[in-house]
Design a protein around this motif. Structure first.
Motif, short mmCIF file in Angstrom:
data_model
loop_
_atom_site.label_atom_id
_atom_site.label_comp_id
_atom_site.label_asym_id
_atom_site.label_seq_id
_atom_site.Cartn_x
_atom_site.Cartn_y
_atom_site.Cartn_z
N UNK A 177 -17.68 32.91 2.53
CA UNK A 177 -18.46 31.69 2.68
C UNK A 177 -19.14 31.76 4.04
N UNK A 178 -20.43 31.49 4.03
CA UNK A 178 -21.15 31.52 5.31
C UNK A 178 -20.82 30.27 6.12
N UNK A 179 -20.81 30.47 7.39
CA UNK A 179 -20.50 29.37 8.29
C UNK A 179 -21.75 29.08 9.11
N UNK A 180 -22.22 27.85 9.03
CA UNK A 180 -23.39 27.53 9.84
C UNK A 180 -22.93 27.07 11.23
N UNK A 196 -19.23 34.09 11.78
CA UNK A 196 -20.20 33.30 11.02
C UNK A 196 -19.83 33.21 9.54
N UNK A 197 -18.63 33.61 9.20
CA UNK A 197 -18.25 33.46 7.80
C UNK A 197 -16.75 33.17 7.68
N UNK A 210 -23.67 41.24 7.82
CA UNK A 210 -24.96 40.54 7.93
C UNK A 210 -25.01 39.76 9.24
N UNK A 221 -27.55 33.70 10.45
CA UNK A 221 -28.89 33.20 10.25
C UNK A 221 -29.02 31.90 11.04
N UNK A 270 -31.38 28.54 10.04
CA UNK A 270 -31.12 27.78 8.82
C UNK A 270 -31.34 26.28 9.04
N UNK A 319 -30.48 22.46 8.76
CA UNK A 319 -29.21 21.76 8.60
C UNK A 319 -29.12 21.00 7.28
N UNK A 379 -30.11 21.85 4.45
CA UNK A 379 -30.00 22.72 3.29
C UNK A 379 -28.61 22.60 2.66
N UNK A 425 -25.04 23.35 0.92
CA UNK A 425 -24.00 24.33 1.27
C UNK A 425 -24.20 25.60 0.45
N UNK A 426 -24.28 26.76 1.10
CA UNK A 426 -24.48 27.99 0.33
C UNK A 426 -23.21 28.34 -0.46
#
Lengths: 278, 265, 493
Positions: free
Chosen positions: A67-70, C239-240, C469, C472, C475, C477, C479, C481-482
Motif C-alpha cells: 500500500x502506498x503511503x502518501x 513510502x509504503x 519505486x 510520488x 500526488x 491530496x 485523490x 486512496x490508491x
C-alpha cells in the motif's frame, strides 16, 4: 494441507465449539460448578479460535500487498488556506476583548475547582486534626473486638490482645495491641505500664498496616505488609525493615473497677507518617 | 538480511510458558510436595520395644531417658541444650512429640513437622511421665465441633497474620516460619493455641474460652477440606503466584500470535 | 443478493462503500509482534463484557449487612454490602465466580500485554516521528490500566484489598505539603472512610473505562491515519506498507486471536483460582492478612516500598515520610521518563526525520542497553514484592533478601545493560542472525571498538535503496486512496 482436508479441520473445530457451547448450557442448567462452566465456555472459544485461524491461514486468499503511503504534509497552498480559514475574523478582535475573555476563562476554571472541597465528607474532621487525634482519652476503657472489657489478669505473658476504645470497635486509628512482659526486662521507664502490660498502636508507622505478628519469645512485632520489625522491650522501636518510627505507645492505667484504661492518647502520631512539623 | 533469524526467540516464550505452568501446577498441588519430601528417620527416636508387664509410667520413663533426657535433663530440669519440662503440661508434650517436632532430628532453632517418632501409646506414656515432674501446665484439650462463623472471625483476627488466611503458613523474622495448618489435627491446633509453641503467642482460657477454641479448630478443619472452588488454589498465597500464572498466560498468547503472524525477513 | 441490497440501502443514507472498501483494503504488516497490541485490545474487550456482568450483582457500598448466602463460614456475619455481594457473586450466582475470576485474569493479561507491546515499540524505535503522539496516548493507556486495575482490586472490600487501600492511603499521605488534604479529599475522610468503595467504583466502571475507550479510539484513528510502520526488508520503504490486506485474511486471523484471548481468560477463570476473597475474609479495622501483595502491575511499587531504607529526614522543619520517594517520586519519574523518552532520544541522536521503517533492536545498542537495564530494574522491584513468600518457601531470612535486593536493584541493571549493549553491538557489526550465531570474535570486536563501524548508521537506510519505486510527491491530496498492489513473489518466506 489440501483444501478439502483444511475444510474438514476447520469445520471440525467449529463443530467442537458448538458442542462445547451446548455442553456449557447443560452444565449451567445442572449447576455443574465454576470449573466445568469456565472450562466448557473457554473450550468453545478456543475451538472457535483455532477454526478461525486455520480458515484464515489455509482457505482465505492471502498474499503480500503493498500500500502506498502518501506524505502527511499536504501541499503548501492547502496548509495556507487552512490557516487563513482559522484566522477568519480574528484580525479585528480588540485586545481588551481577548484579555477579559482570558480572565473569564481563568476565573471560571478556578471556580469549578473549588467544589472539589466537598469531596471531604461533612462528617470528617479537617485532616490535620483527624490525623493527630484518636478516640483514646484518659479513662477510656480497653475493649476487645468481641466487646469484652480487659482486666490486667486477662493479659497473661506470651499472649497478644487487640483492643479498641470502649464502644468503638471500628475505630481503625485507635487499634492497639496489648502485650505483657516481665517489668524487669523493660528497657524504658515503666510509667504508663500496668504490671508489665504495654499497649502500642497496631498501625505500622511505615504504611499503616496492622502489625499483626507477635513473636512471644523475642518480644518482637512484625508487619506482614513490608516486613518492618518493632522491639516491644525498647518501646516498640523500629529495629528492621522500612519503618522509621517507633509504634506510638498508649499509656495505661487501671480504673476503680479494676479495668485497664487509657491514661491519655498515644504518645506519637499513629499510622503512616505525613508531612508535619517535627 | 538473508534467511531466517535464529529460532531461539520463537521457542523461548513457549518454553517459558510451559516451565512456569509446570512450576505452578506443581506448587498448586501441595500434596505432591508433601508426599515427595521424605520424612527423615528420627535420629534419637528409637527406643526398645515395650517389655511385657511394663506400666505406662515405666514405659514413659524409659522412653524419656533414652530420647529426651540428654537435652532436657534427667528429671526434666533442662540443660543448655533444651528448656526445662517441669510444668509445661500434658498439652505441650503431646504437641511437640505428636507433631514429630520432638525429638529433634538435628539441633536447630525451629523444629519442623515430621512423622511422629513414637506411636500413640508411647506418646501417652511420655505425657504421663513428663507431667509427673510437677507443675500446672495446660492439659491436653478436648475439642468439639464449634461455630464455623465465629471460628472464621477469630482465625482472621488472631491467626491469619502469621499462618496466612488460607492456613498455608507464612514467614517470620529471621527466616523462621509459622507452619502450615493444613496437616495439623484438631487436637494439635487446640494444643498450639493453649501452649504457644516456639514464637507463637499463647491463648489461655482467660483470653479464648473453650467455645472459641472449638470454633477456631472447626474453621481450620474447614480450611483443610475446602473444595477448591474456582480451580487450582495456587498455594493460597495471593498475587505472587497469580502474577506467575498471569505472565505464563501472556507468554502463551505470545506463542499464539507467533503462530498467527509471520516473521519479517 | 442480501449483501448487495444492504450495501445499497446503506449507501443511500451514508454513502459509505468507498470508505469502507479502502478500510477493508488496509494493509497490515505480517510480523507477529504487531499483534501484541491486539492482545491488549481484546483483553480490554473481555474486561468490558465480564465487567458489565459483574456490575449487575455487585453492591458498591460499605453499609453493614448480614451475609445470608451459601458460604457456611460467613453465614450470619455482619460485613459490608460490597464484601457480601462479592462473596455472593462468587458462591451463590451461577457463572458469577467464572466471570469474576476471568475478569481479574483478563486484567493481568491486559496490563501484561500493554507492557509487552510497549517493549516492542521501544526496542524497534516505533515511537519515532511521526508516532510520538501515539506513544503518548499509549503510555497514558498504561497508566490508566494500572489505575483501573488497582481500583478494581480494591472494590471487593476484603482483607487483602483493604490492606492495599491502607497502603494507598499512606502513599497519598506521604506527599509533602498537600498529602493530608489529597488523601482526605480522595477518600472522603480518615481511612477507612465510607466513601472509598463507592468512589472507587465510579472511577473503576465509569471514569477510567470511558477514558480508556476514548484513548483506544484515538490510538486506532491515529494508527489508521498514519498507517502501520513495518520492519526493514526488500521492497519496504518509508513510502509504503507491505503486508496482508485487512479483509478477509487478516480480519479472520484477528478474530481468531480475539477468541483465543477470551478462551484463555475463561479457562483461567474457571480452572485457576484468583483472589479467593472468601478466604481473605472481610476488611476489619486492625486486622491484616499475610502474605499481603497487590497485583503485579502495582507490585513493583510494593517491592520498592519493601526495599527503600527506613529514612525520614527532616526537611524544612518537617518530617519527610519514608514512602515519598519509593511510592511517589519513583512512579512519577518512571512515567515522566516514558512520556519524554522519544523527545530525549531525538535530542541525543539528532534524528528528527519521520520514519516508517522500523529498526531492528541491534541497530541502536544504546537504546537496547537502556531498555534492558530498565526492564531489569523494574523486574527486580517486582520480584522484591514477593520476598516474604520466597523466604517462606526457601527459609532464607527476609532481611538477607532485603539486603541482597538493595544491592541488586541498583547494580544488576548496570550489568545487564552493559551485556545487552555489547551483544547488540556484536549482532549489529557481525550481521549474525541471532545470539546463537555470534562468535567470540564478534563479541570481542564489539568490546574493543569504541566507535561503531562507519557503515552502521546506514543500516536504516538500506531498505530504501531496494525500493522498487520512487515516492510520488506530486500526488494530489484529494485523490482517492490508491489500491494496495499485490506483489507477485511475496518477500515473506
Amino acid at each position: 494441507m489440501k483444501r478439502r482436508s483444511a475444510e474438514a479441520w476447520v469445520s471440525a473445530c467449529f463443530l467442537g465449539a458448538a458442542a462445547a457451547a451446548v455442553g456449557f448450557v447443560v452444565a449451567y442448567v445442572v449447576d455443574a460448578g465454576p470449573q466445568v462452566l469456565g472450562g466448557l465456555l473457554g473450550t468453545a472459544c478456543a475451538a472457535l479460535a483455532v477454526g478461525l485461524v486455520l480458515w484464515a491461514a489455509q482457505l482465505l486468499p492471502s498474499g503480500t500487498y503493498v500500500e502506498e503511503r502518501r506524505p502527511m504534509q499536504p501541499p503548501e497552498a492547502t496548509q495556507t488556506a487552512f490557516v487563513e480559514t482559522l484566522h477568519r475574523g480574528s484580525s479585528g478582535t480588540p485586545r481588551l476583548l481577548r484579555r477579559t475573555l482570558l480572565l473569564a476563562g481563568l476565573a471560571l476554571g478556578a471556580a469549578v475547582v473549588v467544589p472539589l472541597r466537598s469531596l471531604l465528607l461533612p462528617t470528617s474532621a479537617p485532616p490535620a486534626r483527624a490525623l493527630r487525634q484518636t478516640p483514646w482519652r484518659r479513662g477510656v476503657r480497653l475493649m476487645t473486638r468481641e466487646g469484652d472489657l480487659v482486666r490486667a489478669d486477662d493479659v497473661p505473658q506470651g499472649t497478644d490482645l487487640t483492643v479498641f476504645p470502649e464502644g468503638m470497635p471500628r475505630a481503625d486509628d485507635a487499634t492497639a495491641i496489648v502485650v505483657r512482659v516481665d517489668p524487669r526486662e523493660l528497657q524504658q521507664p515503666a510509667e504508663g505500664t500496668v504490671a508489665g502490660i504495654l499497649a502500642f498502636s497496631k498501625l505500622c508507622t511505615h504504611a499503616g498496616c496492622p502489625v499483626g505478628l507477635y513473636e512471644q519469645t523475642t518480644r518482637q512485632l512484625f508487619c506482614p505488609c513490608h516486613q518492618s520489625v518493632f522491639d516491644v522491650l525498647s518501646g516498640a522501636e523500629a529495629v528492621a525493615g522500612p519503618a522509621a518510627r517507633a509504634l506510638p505507645r498508649l499509656p495505661l492505667a487501671v480504673d476503680g473497677d479494676g479495668y485497664l484504661v487509657a491514661d491519655g492518647d498515644f504518645d506519637g502520631q499513629v499510622g503512616p507518617t505525613f508531612w508535619r512539623p517535627e | 538480511m538473508t534467511g531466517r533469524p535464529a529460532r531461539v526467540p520463537r521457542v523461548f516464550p513457549l518454553v517459558l510458558g510451559v516451565l512456569v505452568l509446570g512450576v505452578v501446577l506443581a506448587s498448586a498441588l501441595p500434596g505432591v510436595a508433601a508426599t515427595a519430601a521424605p520424612s527423615p528417620a528420627p535420629g534419637t527416636g528409637t527406643a526398645a520395644p515395650p517389655r511385657p508387664g511394663q506400666t505406662q509410667f515405666q514405659r514413659g520413663e524409659s522412653l524419656y531417658q533414652s530420647s529426651c533426657a540428654s537435652c532436657h535433663g534427667q528429671a526434666g530440669q533442662g540443660s543448655q541444650r533444651g528448656p526445662t519440662l517441669i510444668g509445661v503440661g500434658a498439652a505441650s508434650v503431646d504437641f511437640w512429640v505428636g507433631t514429630g517436632r520432638m525429638p529433634l532430628a538435628e539441633e536447630r532453632v525451629d523444629a519442623q513437622r515430621r512423622a511422629p517418632a513414637f506411636d500413640e501409646q508411647d506418646i501417652d506414656a511420655l505425657v504421663t511421665y513428663v507431667t509427673s515432674f510437677g507443675g500446672d501446665g495446660p492439659a491436653i484439650p478436648t475439642v468439639h465441633p464449634g461455630d464455623l462463623t465465629l471460628g472464621r472471625e477469630i482465625y482472621l483476627q488472631n491467626c491469619a497474620a502469621c499462618h496466612s488466611a488460607g492456613g498455608s503458613g507464612y514467614t517470620q523474622v529471621g527466616g523462621q516460619v509459622a507452619p502450615s495448618l493444613l496437616e495439623a489435627t484438631p487436637v494439635q491446633v487446640a494444643e498450639a493455641i493453649r501452649i504457644g509453641p516456639g514464637q507463637m503467642p499463647q491463648w489461655p482460657e482467660e483470653v479464648l474460652d473453650q467455645g472459641q477454641v472449638d470454633a477456631v479448630v472447626t474453621y481450620v478443619q474447614e480450611l483443610q477440606r475446602l473444595p477448591n472452588r474456582g480451580g487450582l488454589d495456587l498455594g493460597r498465597i495471593g498475587p505472587v503466584t497469580e502474577t506467575v500464572v498471569g505472565f505464563a498466560g501472556v507468554a502463551l498468547l505470545l506463542v499464539v500470535i507467533r503462530r498467527l503472524g509471520k516473521r519479517a525477513p | 443478493m442480501i449483501t448487495r441490497w444492504m450495501v445499497r440501502r446503506l449507501d443511500d443514507r451514508l454513502g459509505f462503500s468507498p470508505v469502507a472498501r479502502s478500510g477493508l483494503n488496509k494493509v497490515f504488516p505480517d510480523h507477529w509482534t504487531f499483534m501484541m497490541g491486539e492482545i491488549a485490545l481484546y483483553s480490554f474487550t473481555y474486561l468490558v463484557l465480564s465487567g458489565v456482568f459483574l456490575t449487575l450483582f455487585f453492591d458498591a457500598s460499605t453499609t453493614r449487612t448480614t451475609y445470608e448466602g451459601g458460604y457456611a463460614p460467613l453465614a450470619g456475619s455482619e460485613v459490608s454490602a460490597a464484601y457480601a455481594s462479592s462473596v455472593q457473586l462468587s458462591m451463590d450466582v451461577r457463572f458469577g465466580l467464572v466471570a469474576r475470576q476471568s475478569h481479574h485474569w483478563a486484567a493481568l493479561l491486559f496490563t501484561g500485554a500493554i507492557v509487552v507491546h510497549l517493549c516492542r515499540i521501544f526496542f524497534t524505535g516505533a515511537f519515532r516521528r511521526p508516532r510520538g503522539v501515539n506513544w503518548v496516548v499509549g503510555v497514558t493507556l498504561l497508566v490508566l490500566a494500572i489505575a483501573n486495575g488497582f481500583a478494581g482490586y480494591s472494590l471487593a472490600d476484603d482483607l487483602l484489598s483493604g490492606t492495599g487501600l491502607r497502603v494507598a492511603n499512606a502513599v497519598l499521605l506521604s506527599i509533602p505539603v498537600v498529602g493530608a488534604w489529597a488523601e482526605f479529599l480522595a477518600f472522603g475522610g480518615e481511612f477507612p472512610a465510607e466513601a472509598m468503595i463507592p468512589r472507587l467504583y465510579v472511577v473503576h466502571i465509569l471514569v477510567v473505562p470511558a477514558l480508556i475507550v476514548t484513548l483506544i479510539t484515538a490510538h486506532m484513528v491515529i494508527l489508521v491515519r498514519q498507517k502501520h510502520s513495518h520492519f526493514p526488508g526488500p521492497g519496504r520503504t518509508d513510502t509504503n506498507v507491505v503486508g496482508s490486506r485487512l479483509w478477509p485474511g487478516y480480519a479472520v486471523r484477528s478474530l481468531g486471536l480475539l477468541f483465543a484471548v477470551v478462551a484463555l481468560c475463561l479457562l483461567l477463570g474457571g480452572l485457576v483460582q484468583i483472589n479467593p476473597i472468601w478466604l481473605w475474609g472481610p476488611f476489619e479495622p486492625g486486622s491484616a492478612t499475610a502474605p499481603s501483595q497487590p497485583d503485579w502491575y502495582v507490585g513493583w511499587l510494593d517491592g520498592a516500598l519493601r526495599l527503600w531504607p527506613a529514612w525520614e529526614p527532616i526537611v524544612f522543619g518537617h518530617r519527610l515520610p519514608a514512602l515519598f520517594v519509593p511510592a511517589i517520586v519513583l512512579p512519577g519519574l518512571t512515567f515522566l521518563g516514558l512520556y519524554l523518552y522519544p523527545l530525549l532520544e531525538r535530542l541525543m541522536t539528532g534524528d528528527r526525520a519521520p520514519h516508517q521503517v522500523l529498526q531492528r533492536p541491534r541497530e541502536r545498542p544504546g537504546r537496547v542497553a537502556f531498555g534492558v537495564a530498565a526492564l531489569t530494574f523494574y523486574g527486580l522491584l517486582l520480584t522484591a514484592f514477593s520476598i516474604d513468600v520466597v523466604s517462606k518457601f526457601t527459609g532464607i531470612p527476609v532481611y538477607l533478601l532485603i539486603y541482597t535486593f538493595r544491592v541488586a536493584v541498583p547494580a544488576l541493571p548496570v550489568v545487564t545493560g552493559l551485556v545487552a549493549f555489547v551483544l547488540a553491538r556484536a549482532l549489529r557489526d557481525s550481521g549474525a542472525d541471532g545470539f546463537l550465531a555470534l562468535t567470540w570474535a564478534d563479541v570481542r570486536g564489539a568490546l574493543r571498538r569504541r566507535k561503531p563501524v562507519p557503515e552502521a548508521p546506514s543500516a536504516t537506510e538500506e531498505p530504501r535503496e531496494a525500493a522498487p519505486e520512487e515516492p510520488d510527491e506530486e500526488r494530489e491530496p484529494e485523490q482517492a486512496e490508491p489500491e494496495p498492489v499485490r506483489v507477485p513473489a511475496g518477500p515473506v518466506p
